[in-house]
Design a protein around this motif. Structure first.
Motif, PDB file in Angstrom:
ATOM      1  N   PRO A 178       0.719  -0.980   0.107  1.00  0.00           N
ATOM      2  CA  PRO A 178      -0.195  -0.236  -0.239  1.00  0.00           C
ATOM      3  C   PRO A 178       0.270   1.097   0.077  1.00  0.00           C
ATOM      4  O   PRO A 178       2.454   1.694   0.076  1.00  0.00           O
ATOM      5  CB  PRO A 178      -0.896  -0.292   1.450  1.00  0.00           C
ATOM      6  CG  PRO A 178       0.600  -0.902   2.044  1.00  0.00           C
ATOM      7  CD  PRO A 178       1.157  -1.991   1.143  1.00  0.00           C
ATOM      8  N   THR A 179      -0.159   2.485  -0.053  1.00  0.00           N
ATOM      9  CA  THR A 179       0.649   3.925   0.040  1.00  0.00           C
ATOM     10  C   THR A 179       1.275   3.222   1.737  1.00  0.00           C
ATOM     11  O   THR A 179       0.962   3.350   1.709  1.00  0.00           O
ATOM     12  CB  THR A 179      -0.229   4.813  -0.205  1.00  0.00           C
ATOM     13  OG1 THR A 179      -1.358   4.743  -1.070  1.00  0.00           O
ATOM     14  CG2 THR A 179       0.438   6.114  -0.127  1.00  0.00           C
ATOM     15  N   ARG A 226      -0.467   8.425   8.002  1.00  0.00           N
ATOM     16  CA  ARG A 226      -1.168   9.135   7.171  1.00  0.00           C
ATOM     17  C   ARG A 226      -3.237   8.132   6.912  1.00  0.00           C
ATOM     18  O   ARG A 226      -3.278   6.849   7.092  1.00  0.00           O
ATOM     19  CB  ARG A 226      -0.448   8.968   5.287  1.00  0.00           C
ATOM     20  CG  ARG A 226       0.519   9.344   5.443  1.00  0.00           C
ATOM     21  CD  ARG A 226       1.418   8.967   4.661  1.00  0.00           C
ATOM     22  NE  ARG A 226       1.523   9.400   3.428  1.00  0.00           N
ATOM     23  CZ  ARG A 226       1.968   9.851   1.819  1.00  0.00           C
ATOM     24  NH1 ARG A 226       2.736   8.715   1.972  1.00  0.00           N
ATOM     25  NH2 ARG A 226       1.856  10.065   1.087  1.00  0.00           N
ATOM     26  N   SER A 227      -3.515   9.459   6.654  1.00  0.00           N
ATOM     27  CA  SER A 227      -4.956   9.114   6.256  1.00  0.00           C
ATOM     28  C   SER A 227      -5.439   9.252   4.683  1.00  0.00           C
ATOM     29  O   SER A 227      -4.700  10.218   4.031  1.00  0.00           O
ATOM     30  CB  SER A 227      -5.960   9.904   6.610  1.00  0.00           C
ATOM     31  OG  SER A 227      -5.905   9.662   8.313  1.00  0.00           O
ATOM     32  N   TRP A 228      -6.819   8.939   3.746  1.00  0.00           N
ATOM     33  CA  TRP A 228      -6.621   9.274   2.988  1.00  0.00           C
ATOM     34  C   TRP A 228      -7.154  10.253   2.632  1.00  0.00           C
ATOM     35  O   TRP A 228      -7.631  11.064   3.721  1.00  0.00           O
ATOM     36  CB  TRP A 228      -8.071   8.335   2.653  1.00  0.00           C
ATOM     37  CG  TRP A 228      -8.111   5.937   2.947  1.00  0.00           C
ATOM     38  CD1 TRP A 228      -8.567   6.172   3.568  1.00  0.00           C
ATOM     39  CD2 TRP A 228      -7.700   5.912   1.547  1.00  0.00           C
ATOM     40  NE1 TRP A 228      -8.175   4.800   3.474  1.00  0.00           N
ATOM     41  CE2 TRP A 228      -7.363   4.854   2.417  1.00  0.00           C
ATOM     42  CE3 TRP A 228      -6.315   6.411   0.668  1.00  0.00           C
ATOM     43  CZ2 TRP A 228      -6.842   3.361   1.986  1.00  0.00           C
ATOM     44  CZ3 TRP A 228      -6.406   4.815  -0.185  1.00  0.00           C
ATOM     45  CH2 TRP A 228      -6.189   3.695   0.750  1.00  0.00           C
ATOM     46  N   LEU A 394       4.912   6.000  -4.009  1.00  0.00           N
ATOM     47  CA  LEU A 394       4.209   4.914  -5.108  1.00  0.00           C
ATOM     48  C   LEU A 394       3.569   3.651  -4.068  1.00  0.00           C
ATOM     49  O   LEU A 394       4.184   3.535  -3.542  1.00  0.00           O
ATOM     50  CB  LEU A 394       4.098   4.416  -6.834  1.00  0.00           C
ATOM     51  CG  LEU A 394       5.531   5.348  -7.316  1.00  0.00           C
ATOM     52  CD1 LEU A 394       5.923   5.083  -8.655  1.00  0.00           C
ATOM     53  CD2 LEU A 394       4.673   7.151  -8.062  1.00  0.00           C
ATOM     54  N   ALA A 395       2.286   2.981  -4.822  1.00  0.00           N
ATOM     55  CA  ALA A 395       1.598   2.030  -4.509  1.00  0.00           C
ATOM     56  C   ALA A 395       1.459   1.250  -5.306  1.00  0.00           C
ATOM     57  O   ALA A 395       2.472   1.298  -6.562  1.00  0.00           O
ATOM     58  CB  ALA A 395       0.247   2.431  -4.117  1.00  0.00           C
ATOM     59  N   ALA A 396       1.868  -0.278  -5.357  1.00  0.00           N
ATOM     60  CA  ALA A 396       1.622  -1.754  -5.758  1.00  0.00           C
ATOM     61  C   ALA A 396       0.802  -2.839  -5.537  1.00  0.00           C
ATOM     62  O   ALA A 396       1.059  -3.205  -4.487  1.00  0.00           O
ATOM     63  CB  ALA A 396       3.562  -1.657  -6.393  1.00  0.00           C
ATOM     64  N   ARG A 416       0.714   5.899  -8.608  1.00  0.00           N
ATOM     65  CA  ARG A 416       0.674   6.953  -7.478  1.00  0.00           C
ATOM     66  C   ARG A 416       0.244   6.979  -5.940  1.00  0.00           C
ATOM     67  O   ARG A 416      -0.974   6.097  -6.160  1.00  0.00           O
ATOM     68  CB  ARG A 416      -0.278   8.248  -7.948  1.00  0.00           C
ATOM     69  CG  ARG A 416       0.355   9.074  -8.903  1.00  0.00           C
ATOM     70  CD  ARG A 416      -0.140  10.222  -9.697  1.00  0.00           C
ATOM     71  NE  ARG A 416      -0.918   9.776 -10.848  1.00  0.00           N
ATOM     72  CZ  ARG A 416      -1.607   9.587 -11.506  1.00  0.00           C
ATOM     73  NH1 ARG A 416      -0.515   9.922 -12.279  1.00  0.00           N
ATOM     74  NH2 ARG A 416      -3.307   9.142 -12.079  1.00  0.00           N
ATOM     75  N   ALA A 417       0.467   7.553  -5.149  1.00  0.00           N
ATOM     76  CA  ALA A 417       0.045   7.681  -3.427  1.00  0.00           C
ATOM     77  C   ALA A 417      -1.276   8.135  -3.353  1.00  0.00           C
ATOM     78  O   ALA A 417      -2.204   8.343  -4.061  1.00  0.00           O
ATOM     79  CB  ALA A 417       1.095   8.312  -2.719  1.00  0.00           C
ATOM     80  N   PHE A 418      -1.968   7.218  -2.721  1.00  0.00           N
ATOM     81  CA  PHE A 418      -3.414   6.848  -2.898  1.00  0.00           C
ATOM     82  C   PHE A 418      -4.540   6.692  -3.530  1.00  0.00           C
ATOM     83  O   PHE A 418      -6.078   6.145  -3.097  1.00  0.00           O
ATOM     84  CB  PHE A 418      -3.584   8.430  -1.666  1.00  0.00           C
ATOM     85  CG  PHE A 418      -3.059   8.860  -0.935  1.00  0.00           C
ATOM     86  CD1 PHE A 418      -2.846   8.075   0.366  1.00  0.00           C
ATOM     87  CD2 PHE A 418      -1.977   9.538  -0.871  1.00  0.00           C
ATOM     88  CE1 PHE A 418      -2.958   8.395   1.120  1.00  0.00           C
ATOM     89  CE2 PHE A 418      -1.911   9.836  -0.108  1.00  0.00           C
ATOM     90  CZ  PHE A 418      -1.268   9.979   1.353  1.00  0.00           C
TER      91      PHE A 418
END
Length: 571
Positions: A178-179, A226-228, A394-396, A416-418
């Motif tokens: 995740p992010t 972090r939060s969304w 980044l997320a993957a 991209r993040a989130f």
């Protein structure tokens, strides 16, 4: 992962320990809990379920990488001299426990999560689930193999350079990274604190996603959690634009692996994606900063002082990597951090206009003997397509994509993040799965009844924001629908009172709070947003029309659906 009503938690535990015995893979575990202890907890879970307890992951069997704290079980990071027994579990683990999971034990790893091979451990190399002569991939080696062999339903890993993705690819399973910060890293031994993530392995994307959803949320003890954001995208579009690498960016792959990657691209295209070739070499260059530059100083900050006191307590390769970082000057770290900022901006520009980047997850599948003979060079190659992801925020999502050279082959969907949920949506087109529940829990439901319906002229206003289709809805019989003289054509929905209207069919969409705010700010007269009563007895936010304007339109309530009216009117 949904518990079948005919199978108790206790029965699932008994079956898991039977599989552990049959697999005969002791190197998976650093600490395997006694079956009697897990059975006691399982029977208590069965009692709670019978009493009506709501436990979304009840009876799910979990393996935990042994650099993540589980209360009462030793944490070793695959270094016996470093071991300690925590009094509390990491928040990621505790949230799973609160949801009803059962922890089988702590799994083997590349020591101090330093490596992508799964061989750098005094507890022995973890053999691949399908080809025992080959590596499992690391550092989350034991966790991945426990899932691949069907012992655990899910497993937790960590990922700094690819440790939650490379083992997934080499064992033919799913790995979600995740992010950064969405899952707290409190209670996780740091590898490189700024770039560490807790990850999930599972045999299906759906199982991994459900577990991840439970683990996400800020933690006040983790300053990097972090939060969304309010403008989070909750869905990939119907026809996502996916960037893919040039042929020259795939030179580390064998011909069979290239063919497998090409097949994955074609499968995405067949599922509606538009694939566009881009130059990803800047990302691959950024990847080298993690080990070849001064950023490796973070590894010394994590456990360097312990290793410096007794280098013989650590794996020689791990000790050499971490101790070398002690000699790096502060100005070198500052310079590489500046370079990284430049790469982040470049990555943002490179991926602008695309919903995701598709890459092979790793380059090859070496034998254990080959890695022992060359522990550094091969390890470095394995991270070619993974090392940059956390560095660039980044997320993957890593998923299986067939086979190559006799081994599983995997690809990664990178966003991209989130934008974790769009990554999952696109990955699901490769696995054939679909989970209608968006990962972020911050979405707001909106009911639409006209021009914003799927296939209608304004539907793009929803999809452009990353809104997620959540099914059809029907109002109570207290509403009337009128066709308005607008361009584009749209209806007006107005509440007229119980029994004086009719049920009207529409759609429910889930969108971010920021997207909802933009809709409200740009909403033209005579439309407004208000609460609409549904036939199921609930209320939902939706588009309405002011009664005066509605009275000037053509009453089409008897059609019960805007699209039905359009079909009969020839519009």
């Amino acid at each position: 992962m949904t518990q079948a009503p005919t199978v108790s938690c206790a029965e699932r535990v008994i079956d898991a320990y039977r599989r552990i015995a049959e697999a005969d893979r002791p190197e998976i575990w650093i600490t395997l809990r006694p079956e009697t202890d897990v059975l006691t907890q399982a029977r208590e879970l069965d009692r709670r379920i019978a009493a009506g307890a709501e436990l979304p992951l009840a009876g799910t069997l979990v393996a935990i990488k042994d650099n993540i704290d589980v209360a009462g079980l030793p944490t070793t990071a695959a270094c016996p001299g470093y071991a300690y027994t925590p009094g509390s579990s990491a928040p990621a683990v505790q949230r799973l426990l609160d949801a009803g999971v059962l922890v089988l034990g702590k799994t083997n790893l590349d020591q101090f999560a330093t490596g992508l091979v799964g061989t750098r451990s005094p507890y022995g190399p973890v053999r691949n689930a399908l080809r025992p002569e080959k590596i499992s991939g690391g550092s989350s080696s034991g966790s991945a193999v426990a899932v691949a062999l069907g012992i655990a339903d899910i497993a937790l890993g960590t990922d700094t350079a690819g440790s939650g993705r490379v083992p997934a690819a080499l064992n033919g399973i799913v790995g979600i990274k995740p992010t950064l910060g969405l899952v707290p890293t409190t209670g996780v031994i740091p590898a490189a604190r700024s770039y560490d993530a807790v990850t999930v392995f599972a045999r299906t994307l759906t199982d991994a996603q459900r577990a991840l959803a439970v683990m996400i949320g800020p933690d006040e003890s983790d300053p990097l959690s972090r939060s969304w954001p309010d403008d989070v995208r909750l869905s990939a579009p119907d026809h996502p634009r996916v960037a893919i690498p040039r042929d020259e960016d795939l030179t580390p792959l064998t011909s069979q692996a290239r063919a497998a990657f090409g097949t994955a691209v074609k499968r995405l295209e067949a599922a509606g994606a538009e694939a566009t070739v881009i130059d990803v070499s800047p990302l691959l260059q950024a990847a080298r900063l993690l080990y070849d530059g001064a950023l490796v100083a973070e590894r010394y900050a994590g456990v360097g002082e312990f290793i410096a006191r007794d280098p013989s307590a650590a794996d020689p390769t791990v000790a050499a990597i971490i101790l070398a970082a002690a000699e790096l000057p502060a100005h070198a770290l500052a310079a590489d951090q500046e370079r990284l900022d430049v790469y982040k901006a470049l990555a943002h520009r490179l991926l602008s206009g695309y919903d995701a980047l598709l890459l092979p997850t790793t380059t090859e599948h070496p034998d254990i003997a080959a890695v022992r003979a060359d522990p550094v060079t091969i390890n470095s190659r394995l991270g070619t397509y993974t090392n940059f992801v956390n560095l660039l925020d980044l997320a993957a999502v890593a998923v299986p994509a067939g086979g190559a050279d006799g081994s599983p082959f995997g690809v990664s969907v990178i966003t991209r993040a989130f934008e974790d949920q769009p990554a999952l949506d696109i990955a699901a087109r490769l696995t054939g799965e679909q989970d209608p529940t968006p990962l972020p829990d911050t979405g707001v439901d909106l009911a639409v009844f006209g021009a914003h319906l799927r296939g209608q002229p304004l539907s793009h206003q929803l999809t452009d924001t990353g809104a997620r289709y959540a099914g059809e809805v029907t109002t109570t019989a207290a509403y009337r629908l009128t066709a308005l003289a607008t361009d584009p054509a749209k209806p007006g929905l107005v509440r007229v009172g119980p029994g004086t209207g009719g049920p009207i069919t529409g759609e429910r969409w889930t969108l971010s709070p920021a997207a909802l705010g933009r809709f409200l700010a740009a909403l033209p007269a005579p439309m407004s947003l208000g609460r609409i009563e549904l036939a199921e007895g609930t209320w939902v936010l939706g588009f309405q029309c002011d009664p005066y304007t509605a009275s000037t339109g053509t009453d089409i309530t008897h059609h019960g659906d805007w699209r039905a009216y359009l079909a009969t009117s020839g519009s």
